[in-house]
Each structure stands twice: as structure tokens, then as C-alpha cells.
Design an enzyme around this catalytic site. Sequence first.
Site, PDB file in Angstrom:
ATOM      1  N   LYS A   8       0.825  -1.220   0.000  1.00  0.00           N
ATOM      2  CA  LYS A   8       0.000   0.000   0.000  1.00  0.00           C
ATOM      3  C   LYS A   8       0.851   1.260   0.000  1.00  0.00           C
ATOM      4  O   LYS A   8       0.604   2.185  -0.757  1.00  0.00           O
ATOM      5  CB  LYS A   8      -0.899   0.063   1.252  1.00  0.00           C
ATOM      6  CG  LYS A   8      -2.023  -0.940   1.297  1.00  0.00           C
ATOM      7  CD  LYS A   8      -2.956  -0.611   2.467  1.00  0.00           C
ATOM      8  CE  LYS A   8      -2.257  -0.638   3.815  1.00  0.00           C
ATOM      9  NZ  LYS A   8      -1.924  -1.976   4.291  1.00  0.00           N
ATOM     10  N   ARG A  83      -9.855   1.950   8.603  1.00  0.00           N
ATOM     11  CA  ARG A  83      -9.504   0.566   8.912  1.00  0.00           C
ATOM     12  C   ARG A  83     -10.577  -0.173   9.680  1.00  0.00           C
ATOM     13  O   ARG A  83     -10.425  -1.357   9.957  1.00  0.00           O
ATOM     14  CB  ARG A  83      -8.256   0.572   9.780  1.00  0.00           C
ATOM     15  CG  ARG A  83      -6.975   0.196   9.062  1.00  0.00           C
ATOM     16  CD  ARG A  83      -5.852   0.504  10.016  1.00  0.00           C
ATOM     17  NE  ARG A  83      -4.783  -0.435   9.948  1.00  0.00           N
ATOM     18  CZ  ARG A  83      -3.617  -0.178   9.350  1.00  0.00           C
ATOM     19  NH1 ARG A  83      -3.412   0.948   8.712  1.00  0.00           N
ATOM     20  NH2 ARG A  83      -2.658  -1.062   9.392  1.00  0.00           N
ATOM     21  N   ARG A 122      11.124  -7.053   4.926  1.00  0.00           N
ATOM     22  CA  ARG A 122      11.055  -5.656   5.351  1.00  0.00           C
ATOM     23  C   ARG A 122      11.591  -5.517   6.780  1.00  0.00           C
ATOM     24  O   ARG A 122      12.277  -4.543   7.102  1.00  0.00           O
ATOM     25  CB  ARG A 122       9.600  -5.171   5.279  1.00  0.00           C
ATOM     26  CG  ARG A 122       9.429  -3.727   5.678  1.00  0.00           C
ATOM     27  CD  ARG A 122       8.043  -3.218   5.370  1.00  0.00           C
ATOM     28  NE  ARG A 122       7.081  -3.601   6.392  1.00  0.00           N
ATOM     29  CZ  ARG A 122       5.777  -3.329   6.330  1.00  0.00           C
ATOM     30  NH1 ARG A 122       5.277  -2.717   5.276  1.00  0.00           N
ATOM     31  NH2 ARG A 122       4.973  -3.690   7.298  1.00  0.00           N
ATOM     32  N   ARG A 128      11.320  -2.327  11.761  1.00  0.00           N
ATOM     33  CA  ARG A 128      10.133  -1.793  12.425  1.00  0.00           C
ATOM     34  C   ARG A 128       9.788  -2.648  13.633  1.00  0.00           C
ATOM     35  O   ARG A 128       9.743  -3.870  13.537  1.00  0.00           O
ATOM     36  CB  ARG A 128       8.945  -1.833  11.444  1.00  0.00           C
ATOM     37  CG  ARG A 128       8.595  -0.485  10.903  1.00  0.00           C
ATOM     38  CD  ARG A 128       7.584  -0.609   9.804  1.00  0.00           C
ATOM     39  NE  ARG A 128       6.263  -1.032  10.281  1.00  0.00           N
ATOM     40  CZ  ARG A 128       5.164  -0.936   9.537  1.00  0.00           C
ATOM     41  NH1 ARG A 128       5.228  -0.447   8.328  1.00  0.00           N
ATOM     42  NH2 ARG A 128       4.004  -1.329  10.009  1.00  0.00           N
ATOM     43  N   ARG A 139      -1.589  -8.182  13.444  1.00  0.00           N
ATOM     44  CA  ARG A 139      -2.030  -7.138  12.512  1.00  0.00           C
ATOM     45  C   ARG A 139      -2.833  -7.739  11.353  1.00  0.00           C
ATOM     46  O   ARG A 139      -3.825  -7.171  10.915  1.00  0.00           O
ATOM     47  CB  ARG A 139      -0.830  -6.349  11.995  1.00  0.00           C
ATOM     48  CG  ARG A 139      -0.329  -5.333  13.036  1.00  0.00           C
ATOM     49  CD  ARG A 139       1.136  -4.974  12.860  1.00  0.00           C
ATOM     50  NE  ARG A 139       1.470  -4.521  11.534  1.00  0.00           N
ATOM     51  CZ  ARG A 139       2.631  -4.763  10.928  1.00  0.00           C
ATOM     52  NH1 ARG A 139       3.573  -5.461  11.547  1.00  0.00           N
ATOM     53  NH2 ARG A 139       2.863  -4.304   9.734  1.00  0.00           N
TER      54      ARG A 139
HETATM   55  P1  ADP Z   1       0.570  -1.998   8.401  1.00  0.00           P
HETATM   56  O1  ADP Z   1      -0.530  -1.741   7.425  1.00  0.00           O
HETATM   57  O2  ADP Z   1       1.692  -2.782   7.812  1.00  0.00           O
HETATM   58  O3  ADP Z   1       0.095  -2.542   9.720  1.00  0.00           O
HETATM   59  P2  ADP Z   1       0.745   0.840   8.983  1.00  0.00           P
HETATM   60  O4  ADP Z   1       1.945   1.674   8.883  1.00  0.00           O
HETATM   61  O5  ADP Z   1      -0.408   1.162   8.082  1.00  0.00           O
HETATM   62  O6  ADP Z   1       1.277  -0.629   8.726  1.00  0.00           O
HETATM   63  O7  ADP Z   1       0.191   0.816  10.480  1.00  0.00           O
HETATM   64  C1  ADP Z   1       1.021   0.538  11.569  1.00  0.00           C
HETATM   65  C2  ADP Z   1       0.214   0.620  12.859  1.00  0.00           C
HETATM   66  O8  ADP Z   1      -0.282   1.969  13.038  1.00  0.00           O
HETATM   67  C3  ADP Z   1      -1.040  -0.249  12.911  1.00  0.00           C
HETATM   68  O9  ADP Z   1      -0.768  -1.570  13.322  1.00  0.00           O
HETATM   69  C4  ADP Z   1      -1.887   0.509  13.941  1.00  0.00           C
HETATM   70  O10 ADP Z   1      -1.470   0.267  15.269  1.00  0.00           O
HETATM   71  C5  ADP Z   1      -1.574   1.958  13.625  1.00  0.00           C
HETATM   72  N1  ADP Z   1      -2.551   2.490  12.643  1.00  0.00           N
HETATM   73  C6  ADP Z   1      -2.299   2.873  11.363  1.00  0.00           C
HETATM   74  N2  ADP Z   1      -3.426   3.284  10.760  1.00  0.00           N
HETATM   75  C7  ADP Z   1      -4.420   3.167  11.678  1.00  0.00           C
HETATM   76  C8  ADP Z   1      -5.827   3.416  11.664  1.00  0.00           C
HETATM   77  N3  ADP Z   1      -6.445   3.875  10.586  1.00  0.00           N
HETATM   78  N4  ADP Z   1      -6.509   3.183  12.807  1.00  0.00           N
HETATM   79  C9  ADP Z   1      -5.914   2.744  13.905  1.00  0.00           C
HETATM   80  N5  ADP Z   1      -4.608   2.463  13.985  1.00  0.00           N
HETATM   81  C10 ADP Z   1      -3.865   2.671  12.885  1.00  0.00           C
END
Ligand code: ADP
Length: 183
Positions: A8, A83, A122, A128, A139
Site C-alpha cells: 500500500k 480501517r 522488510r 520496524r 495485525r
Molecule cells: P501496516 O498496514 O503494515 O500494519 P501501517 O503503517 O499502516 O502498517 O500501520 C502501523 C500501525 O499503526 C497499525 O498496526 C496501527 O497500530 C496503527 N494504525 C495505522 N493506521 C491506523 C488506523 N487507521 N486506525 C488505527 N490504527 C492505525
Amino acid sequence: MGPQGVGKGTQAAKLAEHYSIPAISTGDIFRFNLKNMTELGKEAGAFIEKGELVPDELTNRIVEDRLGQDDAAQGWILDGFPRNASQVTALDAMLEKLGVSLDAVVALDADRSVLMDRMEKRAQIEGRSDDTPEVIAKRLDVYATETEPLLASYEQRGKLVRVNGVGDIEEIAQAIVTALESR
Ligand code: ADP
């Protein structure tokens, strides 16, 4: 939208460049704040480290702030938001307030084995803290239960564009643009 590891962020950046609009990633905003130890970072950090969603109230607020900034006036691509169902409702309200509507929702997909493989790689490169096997599994579970069902509702609204997330990065980017422009 799409599961962890599907690309993404990579594709959002490509689309942003193609359309000269900002890519807004909630994950990146949280990680930036975490790194800089801001209040937001401290609050969100505990959830991120566990692979849980950051509470909606906090997440919705940062998105609303970001969408209201000057560089977002000509459009944007959201990566990682909404989400869950309540974030969909919150986004609808934000857009109504701004007087804009969604053009499309791009759904990227790939098999779980591909996703796990990419995230393992990654993890080695980026380090990370939420890319440990346990947190990755959590996740992906949260994605399957909270996020994936949202695709059906965007499909009903006629907004969904599905693109295969497996293949060459440039070809996938091209496939997204083609799919968007042939709607
Ligand atoms: P990934 O999609 O690989 O989990 P992201 O960078 O999109 O990575 O998200 C990392 C973390 O940030 C998520 O596991 C969550 O804890 C938080 N996060 C990101 N976007 C949201 C969202 N829209 N709502 C709640 N938490 C979020």
C-alpha cells in the site's frame, strides 16, 4: 486498502506522484510521532507495538487535521485509513464537511504467504518494531476481522477498484492508474 505487506505504502507514493497529490499514511504519521516522542506518539505507541488499532478518536483527529491542510485541497490518497467501520463513518463525515467525495477505493491483494514473506524481508531492512512474527500475525488478524469487511461496503457504493498486488511494482502502479481511469 489491503493487508499488511501488500505494498500500500509503495503504491500510494507512486499514485501521489502520478497525480501530484499528497499520500497520507496514518502509519507514517504515527511512526513519525513515535520517533519524536510527541504526546501523540506516546499515546499511539502502546497500541502499535501490540499490533492493535490506535483508538479511533485519536486516529480520526489526525486524519481530519491532515485533510484540512493546504496541500490536501487538490486531492489526496489515504493509506491505512479507514480501517474499521467507525472510521468509515468518521471519514464520511469529514468529507461531507469538506464538501468533497471519494473518487475510488483501491484494494490491493496478495496471498498470505506472499505477505508474510515480504514482511519478513522488510523487518530485516527497516527494523520496524511491529514487524515481529507475533505482531505481524496480530495485525493480519485485525485486518481480516476489522478492515477487510469494509471492502464490501465500498463495493456496494460503486467505489471499489481491485488490483492484484503481486508482480512488478511499476506494472502494479500502471494497473492501478488504468483501473482508475477506465471507471
Ligand atoms: P501496516 O498496514 O503494515 O500494519 P501501517 O503503517 O499502516 O502498517 O500501520 C502501523 C500501525 O499503526 C497499525 O498496526 C496501527 O497500530 C496503527 N494504525 C495505522 N493506521 C491506523 C488506523 N487507521 N486506525 C488505527 N490504527 C492505525
